[in-house]
Design an enzyme around this catalytic site. Sequence first.
Site, PDB file in Angstrom:
ATOM      1  N   ASP A   1       4.166 -38.274  11.629  1.00  0.00           N
ATOM      2  CA  ASP A   1       3.512 -37.418  10.941  1.00  0.00           C
ATOM      3  C   ASP A   1       4.314 -37.397   9.505  1.00  0.00           C
ATOM      4  O   ASP A   1       3.941 -36.814   8.604  1.00  0.00           O
ATOM      5  CB  ASP A   1       3.454 -36.214  11.469  1.00  0.00           C
TER       6      ASP A   1
ATOM      7  N   HIS B   1       0.404 -28.561   9.240  1.00  0.00           N
ATOM      8  CA  HIS B   1       0.093 -28.391   7.772  1.00  0.00           C
ATOM      9  C   HIS B   1       0.500 -29.611   6.828  1.00  0.00           C
ATOM     10  O   HIS B   1       0.280 -29.556   5.434  1.00  0.00           O
ATOM     11  CB  HIS B   1       0.481 -26.933   7.188  1.00  0.00           C
ATOM     12  N   ARG B   2       1.084 -30.713   7.360  1.00  0.00           N
ATOM     13  CA  ARG B   2       1.683 -31.636   6.366  1.00  0.00           C
ATOM     14  C   ARG B   2       0.460 -32.376   5.602  1.00  0.00           C
ATOM     15  O   ARG B   2       0.545 -32.867   4.646  1.00  0.00           O
ATOM     16  CB  ARG B   2       2.604 -32.507   7.139  1.00  0.00           C
ATOM     17  N   ALA B   3      -0.517 -32.509   6.628  1.00  0.00           N
ATOM     18  CA  ALA B   3      -1.670 -33.290   5.933  1.00  0.00           C
ATOM     19  C   ALA B   3      -2.181 -32.413   4.662  1.00  0.00           C
ATOM     20  O   ALA B   3      -2.250 -33.293   3.611  1.00  0.00           O
ATOM     21  CB  ALA B   3      -2.690 -33.416   6.956  1.00  0.00           C
TER      22      ALA B   3
END
Length: 678
Positions: free
Chosen positions: A196, A277-279
Site C-alpha cells: 500500500d 485513505h492512501r488511495a
Amino acid sequence: MFDNIFPFAAIIGQDRLKQALILNAVNPAIGGVLIRGEKGTAKSTAVRALAALLPEIEIVKGCPYACDPDQPQELCPHCRQQQGRIHRGTRRLNVVTLPLNATEDRVAGGIDFSQAVKTGYRVFQPGLLAKAHRGILYVDEVNLLDDHIVDIILDAAASGRNVVEREGISYTHPSRFILVGTMNPEEGELRPQLLDRFGFCVEVTAEPDVGKRAALMQQREEYDINPGLFIRRFQKENAQIAQEIAAARHFLKNIIFPNNLRILIGEICTENHVAGHRADLVIEQAARAMAALMKHHEVTVDDIREVAWLALAHRKREPAPPPPPPPPKHDHEHPEPPENRQDQTPETEESTSPEKPESQEASPNTRTEETPPSESSENQAEPDRRAEKQNPRQNALEQIFEVGETFKVKKIASQRDRIFRRGSGRRSRTRISQKQGRYVKSTSVAQTGDVALDATLRAAAPYQLQRTGGNGLAVVLQSEDLRDKVREKRIGNFLLFLVDASGSMGARGRMTASKGAIMSLLLDAYQKRDRIAMVSFRKQEAVLNLPPTSSIETAAHLLKEMPVGGRTPLSAGLAKTYEVIRNYLLRDPTARPIVIMITDGKSNVALGEKKPMTEAFDLASRLGLDERVRFIVVDTESQGLVRFGLARELAIAMQAEYFKIEDLKADTLVNIAKEKVE
C-alpha cells in the site's frame, strides 16, 4: 553516468509504465511506482532512460545529500551550519540501485568506523537513502528484501526524511526520492502494508504484437551496433518529453482542484473496496500531475479516471460475500431425497462391502490393476490384525485424485535459537553468519568479522588513560576490545510431508484435500525460498514422490499424478522419512526440518519379522529422538462407531503434536503447523 542510455522515446510498448514514471517525475508526492511483471520487459531500462532525460538539479556544492539551496527549511545539518557561505552547483539526477543483500548500515547510514577511531568522535556515514535524495531509488526484486529494510525505505519515502537512531547516534537528514520497485509475483508478494505504500502499481507483460516484437529486435540491434547514432536519432523526441515534464512541474503549483471531484475520488475508492485513505490521496496527487501535463488549469473528471487505475491496481479488493440465506422453515416437512443425503455409514480403511467405494463419488480417474474380475470387485483388507490373515496378493483399485483447491497460507516459522546459519529466504528468523540482516546485539566472540563499533568503543573506553602509543589516534584499540555484530535475518526451512496413499485416503475426498494443502504450502515455500519434499507410502513400499526442491512445475505434476490405493506400509514410510531427513541434515547440519505426517496410524505391511504395528511404533520412537526435527501427526481416521486411535499412539511414540481428521482442512492444517512450530 547517463552516457549511452537507451532513449526513453525509443522504448516500444509499455505505455502504462512510461505514463506512471512520467507522472511521478512531474509530482513525486504520488509516492513512486511498483512494477510487477516478468524479467526482460524493459523495467530497469525505462527507469534509467527517464532519469537521463530529466533536467539537471541545483545543489549545494560539497553536500552529500544534494540539498536544494532554494529550500532552506529542507537543508541538512551540515548545510545549516554553512548558511551564508553556500556555493551552488548542478548535477544530473541520481539513479541509486539498491543491492538485494544490502545491510541496514548500507541503506540508512551508520557510524564511520575509521573517523571514529582517528578522531574519537561519532561521525555519521551517509547511506543509499542520502545518495538517492532528489533522485530515483530503484529497488529490483523488492519482494525479496528483508522486511525491516523495506520498512526503512518506505518510511523515508513517506516522510521525506531518514531518521537513524542506533549505535549511540541520532541523525536526521532529508531523503525525498522517486521510489521505483520491481517484483515478479511468482517469487512472492509484498505484505499488504508494504504494498500500500507504493503510490502506483503497473503490471507489465511481454509485447503480444508480433510486428512490435520484430521492431524491438531491430532497434536493439541498431543500438548495439552504434549507440551514439541511435541516441541522436531519438534526441528530438526525448527533448520533447523532457520539456513536457519540466513545463508540467512548473504548472503543477497553479492547478485548481474542485471540491466536488474529491467526492468522486471517494466514490471510486469506496466502489473498489480499498482499505484506508492512501488511495484517495494518491489519486488526487496523480490527477494534479495529469492536469499539469495536459495543461488544464483545473483538474477534470477525465484526469481522475485516467490515473485512478494506477492507484487502485494493487489496492482494490473483492467485496465481502453476502451472508448465507436463512435455513428453510419446517425442514422436517420436506425431507431431502435419499440421493442428496450424505452417507452417514461409519468408515473403515477398507470396506468389507462389495459396493462401490465412497471415494468414487468424487469421480477420480480410476484404473484397475491386473487382477481377476472376482478379485477386483473386492475392497481393500482391514488394517488391523485381521488384515495379516488375508491373502497378501490381494490388490485394490488404484485411483488418482485431482489436486484440491489451493489457498494462501498463514505464517509458518521455526523457533529462534542461538545457532549461526547461512542462507537466504523469508520464513524463519535466525542468527546469520553473514554481514546481512538486522544488528540485534554484540558479542566478544569473533564470528563474522563484522565489527560492532559502538560496543568496541565502549569496551575500550575505560582503559584509554593507561594505553599509550596510539600513533595520533584518539582511541587506542586492542584485540580484546573488538566486538562483533550479531545479526538476524529470515532464511528458508525444509518441509517434509509423509502422506498415507493407501486406499482409505480416497474416502470422502481426503486425498484431494491433502494434495491441495501440500500444493498450497509448496507455493508458499517457493515464495519464501523454502525447500519441500514429499514421501508417500502404499502397497508394499514408500516412495520419495518429491525430492527436496522449490520447483513448482515439478511438484504440480508429481502431486497430480500421485496414485492412491493398496495396503498400508507405514514402517516403510517412516524408514524413508528417516533416510530423507538424514541425508538433508548431512548436507546442512543446521537445518530445522519439519515433518508433517498425514495418516490414520494403521499399518498392515512390515519390513521385517515383527508385526506391522509393533515395527511402526519402534521406528516412530527412534525417529522422535532427534531433537533437530519437529513432527506433526494429523489423524485421518474417520469419525465412526469403531475407532482404533492408532495415530494418537503413534504421535505419543514419536513425541509429535497430534490432531484429528477434522483438522485436515486446508486452512486448519496450516494453522496446526503455524501453532506448533512458532
